[in-house]
Design an enzyme around this catalytic site. Sequence first.
Site, mmCIF file in Angstrom:
data_model
loop_
_atom_site.group_PDB
_atom_site.id
_atom_site.type_symbol
_atom_site.label_atom_id
_atom_site.label_comp_id
_atom_site.label_asym_id
_atom_site.label_seq_id
_atom_site.Cartn_x
_atom_site.Cartn_y
_atom_site.Cartn_z
ATOM 1 N N TYR A 76 0.498 -1.288 0.447
ATOM 2 C CA TYR A 76 -0.062 0.296 0.401
ATOM 3 C C TYR A 76 0.917 0.751 0.241
ATOM 4 C CZ TYR A 76 -2.904 -3.766 1.470
ATOM 5 O OH TYR A 76 -3.945 -4.907 2.108
ATOM 6 N N HIS A 143 1.518 -11.876 1.683
ATOM 7 C CA HIS A 143 0.264 -11.312 1.053
ATOM 8 C C HIS A 143 0.232 -11.696 -0.735
ATOM 9 C CE1 HIS A 143 -0.887 -6.596 -0.561
ATOM 10 N NE2 HIS A 143 -1.816 -7.453 0.138
#
Length: 317
Positions: A76, A143
């Site tokens: 992010y 992830h």
Amino acid sequence: MAELPETFVPGFHDENEIKKMKYFKFGNTGMSVSQLSLGTGGFSPAYGNYTLEECKATVHEALKKGINYIDTAYWYGHGISEEILGKCLEGIPRKAYYLATKIARYEKEPKLMFDFSAEKTRESIDASLKRLKLDYIDVLQVHDIEFAPSLKIVLEETLPVLKEALDQGKTKFIGVTGYPVSVLADCIKQSTVKIDSVLCYTRLSMLNNTLKEYLPFFKSKNLGIVNAAPHCLGLLSSAGPPEWHPGHQDIKDVCTEAREYCKKNGVELGRLALYYALHEDGPHTNLVGMNRRDILNCNLDVYYNGITDKEKEIYYH
């Protein structure tokens, strides 16, 4: 009235506010997590404008209102979200929240985007701790495991390094995240490293409920279950998705039609999307990206008060 979670800190929290929130046992971790949790993808340019001051105010208000689970990732903003979140958490008692971050997804350039190697994983864990200014992470997650060259590298390199981090006290629990729920299930079945949590995004939403099929399996493994992104990365909101949204055009078109219909009737589509997720059994927490207090308070209003008669009319239309 609910019991106080272990994250309750006298002097920091208002006991009456905390008792309004529902908390669920997060698998076999011993953690009790708030039914609504805070995603920080918007603490970066990924979702448009943000400010440190508003992110900080949002984190403080979320925690004061009983949210105790915060999720971030290097991906992010390529480190920005973790760095901003680290600044937001300064001065807040460490006991007051659980924090989850992720490794393996990194840079914008495709060749550098994913790295599941042991060496990169070790380096990434230490870098995340430094950006977050923390001594440990509650839940360290791999992830988007579906992008690994094969599941073998996740099982033989990535997860063993997370176990190494757990043994060193850098994390308390290990999780996996991704979009295709079947890949997450396969990884959990094959892993020799104990996996404590699973995060799947947009798969228990008004657009897709594939997660339901796998909930019995995840529950049988005593996993903490995170239903992330019930707004489908902005598709199910009046603001709409960011330009980079990976959804197929036909799905985007349907969501645009729903968005316009809601706007015409004076209804925020995002409130309906959250209402749907909150009324689905199974997940222990619903992870929603929020980088402003007005978004936080809108979601908390749906959480505490449901939706209006007018909104129900549109919802069931």
